[in-house]
Design a protein around this motif. Structure first.
Motif, PDB file in Angstrom:
ATOM      1  N   GLU A   8      65.681  80.430 145.713  1.00  0.00           N
ATOM      2  CA  GLU A   8      65.243  80.333 147.108  1.00  0.00           C
ATOM      3  C   GLU A   8      63.737  80.559 147.182  1.00  0.00           C
ATOM      4  N   PRO A   9      63.003  79.699 147.924  1.00  0.00           N
ATOM      5  CA  PRO A   9      61.558  79.909 148.045  1.00  0.00           C
ATOM      6  C   PRO A   9      61.238  81.212 148.773  1.00  0.00           C
ATOM      7  N   ARG A  10      60.153  81.855 148.378  1.00  0.00           N
ATOM      8  CA  ARG A  10      59.720  83.092 149.038  1.00  0.00           C
ATOM      9  C   ARG A  10      59.219  82.837 150.452  1.00  0.00           C
ATOM     10  N   VAL A  11      58.750  81.622 150.712  1.00  0.00           N
ATOM     11  CA  VAL A  11      58.237  81.296 152.043  1.00  0.00           C
ATOM     12  C   VAL A  11      58.700  79.897 152.428  1.00  0.00           C
ATOM     13  N   LEU A  12      59.112  79.774 153.683  1.00  0.00           N
ATOM     14  CA  LEU A  12      59.548  78.507 154.275  1.00  0.00           C
ATOM     15  C   LEU A  12      58.798  78.297 155.585  1.00  0.00           C
ATOM     16  N   ALA A  13      58.902  77.092 156.123  1.00  0.00           N
ATOM     17  CA  ALA A  13      58.331  76.805 157.442  1.00  0.00           C
ATOM     18  C   ALA A  13      59.350  76.021 158.252  1.00  0.00           C
ATOM     19  N   THR A  14      59.401  76.312 159.536  1.00  0.00           N
ATOM     20  CA  THR A  14      60.244  75.541 160.438  1.00  0.00           C
ATOM     21  C   THR A  14      59.581  74.195 160.710  1.00  0.00           C
ATOM     22  N   ASP A  15      60.342  73.275 161.284  1.00  0.00           N
ATOM     23  CA  ASP A  15      59.772  71.976 161.658  1.00  0.00           C
ATOM     24  C   ASP A  15      58.616  72.150 162.637  1.00  0.00           C
ATOM     25  N   SER A  16      58.744  73.113 163.553  1.00  0.00           N
ATOM     26  CA  SER A  16      57.659  73.369 164.526  1.00  0.00           C
ATOM     27  C   SER A  16      56.388  73.829 163.819  1.00  0.00           C
ATOM     28  N   ALA A  17      56.553  74.680 162.818  1.00  0.00           N
ATOM     29  CA  ALA A  17      55.389  75.157 162.068  1.00  0.00           C
ATOM     30  C   ALA A  17      54.754  74.016 161.281  1.00  0.00           C
ATOM     31  N   LEU A  85      60.086  84.923 153.793  1.00  0.00           N
ATOM     32  CA  LEU A  85      59.305  84.764 155.021  1.00  0.00           C
ATOM     33  C   LEU A  85      59.469  83.341 155.538  1.00  0.00           C
ATOM     34  N   ILE A  86      59.683  83.227 156.818  1.00  0.00           N
ATOM     35  CA  ILE A  86      59.870  81.939 157.474  1.00  0.00           C
ATOM     36  C   ILE A  86      58.791  81.825 158.539  1.00  0.00           C
ATOM     37  N   ILE A  87      57.869  80.893 158.338  1.00  0.00           N
ATOM     38  CA  ILE A  87      56.774  80.711 159.280  1.00  0.00           C
ATOM     39  C   ILE A  87      57.275  79.794 160.389  1.00  0.00           C
ATOM     40  N   ASP A  88      57.153  80.278 161.621  1.00  0.00           N
ATOM     41  CA  ASP A  88      57.647  79.563 162.797  1.00  0.00           C
ATOM     42  C   ASP A  88      56.510  79.482 163.815  1.00  0.00           C
ATOM     43  N   LYS A 105      49.991  77.804 171.345  1.00  0.00           N
ATOM     44  CA  LYS A 105      51.134  78.153 170.501  1.00  0.00           C
ATOM     45  C   LYS A 105      50.570  78.881 169.297  1.00  0.00           C
ATOM     46  N   ARG A 106      51.413  79.715 168.707  1.00  0.00           N
ATOM     47  CA  ARG A 106      50.915  80.509 167.588  1.00  0.00           C
ATOM     48  C   ARG A 106      51.984  80.614 166.511  1.00  0.00           C
ATOM     49  N   PHE A 107      51.516  80.864 165.310  1.00  0.00           N
ATOM     50  CA  PHE A 107      52.438  81.067 164.208  1.00  0.00           C
ATOM     51  C   PHE A 107      53.056  82.458 164.320  1.00  0.00           C
ATOM     52  N   LEU A 108      54.284  82.570 163.869  1.00  0.00           N
ATOM     53  CA  LEU A 108      55.022  83.827 163.867  1.00  0.00           C
ATOM     54  C   LEU A 108      55.815  83.885 162.576  1.00  0.00           C
ATOM     55  N   THR A 109      55.851  85.045 161.951  1.00  0.00           N
ATOM     56  CA  THR A 109      56.643  85.214 160.742  1.00  0.00           C
ATOM     57  C   THR A 109      57.998  85.794 161.091  1.00  0.00           C
ATOM     58  N   ARG A 110      59.030  85.125 160.621  1.00  0.00           N
ATOM     59  CA  ARG A 110      60.387  85.650 160.679  1.00  0.00           C
ATOM     60  C   ARG A 110      60.752  85.991 159.236  1.00  0.00           C
ATOM     61  N   GLY A 115      69.502  86.435 149.635  1.00  0.00           N
ATOM     62  CA  GLY A 115      70.927  86.578 149.393  1.00  0.00           C
ATOM     63  C   GLY A 115      71.749  86.654 150.651  1.00  0.00           C
ATOM     64  N   GLY A 116      71.158  86.411 151.801  1.00  0.00           N
ATOM     65  CA  GLY A 116      71.923  86.420 153.041  1.00  0.00           C
ATOM     66  C   GLY A 116      71.241  87.200 154.125  1.00  0.00           C
ATOM     67  N   GLY A 117      71.858  87.213 155.250  1.00  0.00           N
ATOM     68  CA  GLY A 117      71.302  87.940 156.388  1.00  0.00           C
ATOM     69  C   GLY A 117      70.627  87.005 157.352  1.00  0.00           C
ATOM     70  N   GLU A 118      70.583  87.417 158.591  1.00  0.00           N
ATOM     71  CA  GLU A 118      69.960  86.618 159.630  1.00  0.00           C
ATOM     72  C   GLU A 118      68.450  86.766 159.600  1.00  0.00           C
ATOM     73  N   ALA A 119      67.793  85.719 160.020  1.00  0.00           N
ATOM     74  CA  ALA A 119      66.344  85.782 160.148  1.00  0.00           C
ATOM     75  C   ALA A 119      65.991  86.600 161.372  1.00  0.00           C
ATOM     76  N   CYS A 120      64.931  87.379 161.275  1.00  0.00           N
ATOM     77  CA  CYS A 120      64.450  88.128 162.426  1.00  0.00           C
ATOM     78  C   CYS A 120      62.933  88.069 162.445  1.00  0.00           C
ATOM     79  N   ALA A 121      62.363  88.243 163.608  1.00  0.00           N
ATOM     80  CA  ALA A 121      60.903  88.222 163.725  1.00  0.00           C
ATOM     81  C   ALA A 121      60.335  89.521 163.191  1.00  0.00           C
TER      82      ALA A 121
END
Length: 129
Positions: A8-17, A85-88, A105-110, A115-121
């Motif tokens: 799994e990558p350490r960092v991802l980005a949403t489509d919006s990001a 980390l998920i950049i949104d 609009k601004r970037f936000l890290t979730r 190994g699981g768990g929900e994303a949170c800001a």
């Protein structure tokens, strides 16, 4: 340092990001991200022209999003090494020196545990006036 954990990558980005990155790169083709550790701009992912930000010897490259490198300080990486980390993007004003500032609009890290768990800001600790 590996840019993946169990594949799994350490960092991802949403489509919006990714869309905001594309928008910013029209004005600033060569950019990078540095995950802020707090203080003036909270814990936001900060986007800078690559020529105007000096990556330190203790900064850790987490990976790339949309072809853009993402760094974090070694001390902060130590605290977050078990999280992805998920950049949104959310409505609002970006960090004072970040290239998302002025775009309404601004970037936000979730984040989420590997190994699981929900994303949170990540909590925003920006002092309020």
């Amino acid at each position: 340092m590996e840019t993946t954990v169990n594949g799994e990558p350490r960092v991802l980005a949403t489509d919006s990001a990714l869309a905001l990155i594309t928008e910013i790169r029209r004005d600033h083709p060569d950019i990078l991200f540095h995950q802020s550790g707090g203080c003036c701009d909270g814990s936001s992912p900060m986007c800078y022209p690559a020529s105007e930000f000096m990556v330190g010897d203790s900064d850790v490259k987490l990976g790339e999003i949309g072809g853009v490198p993402v760094y974090i300080s070694a001390s902060q990486f130590e605290a977050w090494k078990h999280t992805q980390l998920i950049i949104d993007v959310v409505p609002g004003r970006g960090g004072m020196f970040s290239l998302d500032n002025g775009r309404e609009k601004r970037f936000l890290t979730r984040s989420r545990l590997f190994g699981g768990g929900e994303a949170c800001a990540v909590p925003d600790v920006t002092p309020r006036a």
